[in-house]
Design an enzyme around this catalytic site. Structure first.
Site, mmCIF file in Angstrom:
data_model
loop_
_atom_site.group_PDB
_atom_site.id
_atom_site.type_symbol
_atom_site.label_atom_id
_atom_site.label_comp_id
_atom_site.label_asym_id
_atom_site.label_seq_id
_atom_site.Cartn_x
_atom_site.Cartn_y
_atom_site.Cartn_z
ATOM 1 N N HIS A 49 59.934 -72.336 61.561
ATOM 2 C CA HIS A 49 60.155 -71.131 61.739
ATOM 3 C C HIS A 49 60.857 -71.255 60.389
ATOM 4 O O HIS A 49 60.983 -69.569 60.176
ATOM 5 C CB HIS A 49 60.939 -71.063 62.622
ATOM 6 C CG HIS A 49 61.617 -70.102 62.496
ATOM 7 N ND1 HIS A 49 60.887 -68.269 63.753
ATOM 8 C CD2 HIS A 49 63.054 -69.344 63.028
ATOM 9 C CE1 HIS A 49 61.949 -67.545 63.683
ATOM 10 N NE2 HIS A 49 62.567 -68.198 63.302
ATOM 11 N N ASP A 66 56.377 -72.958 65.002
ATOM 12 C CA ASP A 66 57.546 -72.085 64.971
ATOM 13 C C ASP A 66 58.427 -72.546 66.907
ATOM 14 O O ASP A 66 57.450 -72.091 67.986
ATOM 15 C CB ASP A 66 57.069 -70.971 64.975
ATOM 16 C CG ASP A 66 58.686 -69.943 65.293
ATOM 17 O OD1 ASP A 66 59.606 -70.283 65.302
ATOM 18 O OD2 ASP A 66 58.665 -68.907 64.483
ATOM 19 N N SER A 100 62.772 -63.393 61.426
ATOM 20 C CA SER A 100 63.232 -63.439 62.712
ATOM 21 C C SER A 100 63.796 -61.834 63.359
ATOM 22 O O SER A 100 63.319 -60.975 62.957
ATOM 23 C CB SER A 100 62.947 -65.242 62.648
ATOM 24 O OG SER A 100 64.384 -65.736 63.524
#
Lengths: 285, 285
Positions: free
Chosen positions: B256, B223, B147
């Site tokens: 995610h 995600d 991320s």
């Protein structure tokens, strides 16, 4: 049963559910990991019992077990460590009694007895729920756990040798009636009659001639609780006297935490797979 | 440098240290995992950059990477995601700005510029510290992250192609100047001149003709941040236009979180090992 979460992992599904528990008279939470093989056919199950202060989240997050479960085609069922909720008695200043510290027994004393029926929950209510709702093979169950959960796994297996195929434990509280943890909690949950304590003590059950399933135990030598709380040497000694096979290993320099569990969980799941997957194959091929 | 923790895992050692950072003008914390091979000889290093809200603890606890690092004979270095402490500016009502959200850049604006020099910390101060104090091979470094940390890994690699051997990322913020996360944070850290923002944006660096090291990116299709924050399609499009090789995969149904990272971290470490361990072998055999 209510699904709280569903996350893909290692091509299988990690899920969390809550349900009203008839044993524990409260809403209980558990996690289940279904390996990719469960898309095609029912799979065997390993029940994992966590230690003091844990919920169903610790093992699924920290142990790295799902990778091995995916490879082996085995489901993991991860219950909470006690009943929970505002209406459930607790000892808020204690980490080793009350919520998060159910010790996997059936409490007989007030105020605990209404909710703290974790032994029945783990060995009866939860397996029935799992086998009714998920693609698992009814007769292929093993059980494992860490610390208080290692105690729980050993006790569940010793008291139900035909229900499980194998048992394993990391750093288990092997002889709770000799441990400060066991003494204070068994007194609170079970009352003053020590005969009742022995029913939930692995070493005492073995002295009383219980039979041991295929069993693997790992214990770190640098475990900060080893000297005063765990007493694996008592369990080993009884097994030696009775000629009972026990796969017990001291692991040099490892401590009590989840990095220790992560290091050897693959060996534990492979150990259980010997007793679970060959039978699964013969049933389903 | 002060050792805060030392835990055995997969026959190697997971350690945590703090040190006074000259770049960030505060005490910084990092974790390092040394695989068992490091007892015998220096090993290559993979730097791991975590995402928003994380510390050095998340990856070492949740990703299951140490198993693979132990097998491959590669060290993992896991820095914190920002400077920390009471004297370090923060945005206490924001999870995406201030402590836990350093974005791996060098801030030029008040009040951030004194402490928020994470780019220099990651690419200069920390590697020097690691290479001075641990049994690692100086020239064999790769970098990866998740991320915000995926953004950091890509930017560090694009700006220092001879310093790292390979780069990878999970769910990276590929085009921060197009993302609400990037816009608000780059504005705060770097000021209003968008030309300065492009220096810390992987897609913009590639448009500006930066060269890409061997690179692997995985992105989950479920995600929750994919549509509005990550923009991998912008990075992929630039690579296609420029004829740059990129190992980019959409992973169906993954989200995610760290269960996604855990599912593919083994493939990422094996990817890096291609560029790290063959060279390590030729150096040391």
């Amino acid at each position: 049963m209510k699904q709280l979460e569903r996350v893909k992992e290692f091509d299988g599904w990690l899920m969390r559910y809550s349900h009203d528990s008839a044993c524990c008279h409260c809403e209980m939470t558990f996690s289940i990991y279904l390996p990719p093989a469960a898309k095609e056919r029912p799979v065997p199950v390993i029940y994992w019992l966590s230690g003091l202060t844990c919920t169903d989240d610790n093992f699924r997050t920290k142990a790295g077990a799902q990778r091995y479960a995916a490879e082996l085609g085995i489901a993991l069922v991860i219950p909470d460590t006690s009943p929970r909720g505002d209406a459930v008695p607790d000892a808020v200043d204690r980490y080793d009694l009350g919520q998060g510290a159910g010790f996997y027994l059936n409490a007989s004393q007030e105020p605990w007895s209404r909710n703290y029926q974790m032994y029945d929950y783990i060995t009866q209510e939860l397996p029935t729920l799992i086998e009714t709702n998920f693609p698992v093979i009814e007769d292929l169950r093993s059980i494992s756990g860490h610390s208080m959960g290692g105690h729980g796994a050993l006790v569940c297996a010793l008291k139900n040798p035909s229900f499980y195929r194998s048992v394993s434990a990391f750093s288990p509280i092997c002889h709770p009636v000799a441990s400060a943890w066991g003494k204070t909690c068994f007194q609170a949950y079970l009352g003053g009659d020590e005969k009742r304590w022995r029913e939930f003590d692995a070493t005492e059950l073995l002295i009383d001639k219980a039979e041991l399933l295929p069993c693997k135990i790992d214990q770190g030598t640098e475990d900060e609780f080893l000297a005063d709380y765990l007493f694996p040497q008592h369990l080993v000694s009884v097994c030696e006297k009775r000629g009972i096979a026990l796969n017990f290993m001291y692991r040099q320099e490892y401590d009590h935490g989840y990095h220790f569990v992560a290091s050897f969980i693959g060996e534990h799941l492979a150990f259980h797979a010997q007793y679970l997957t060959s039978m699964a194959s013969s049933n389903w091929e």
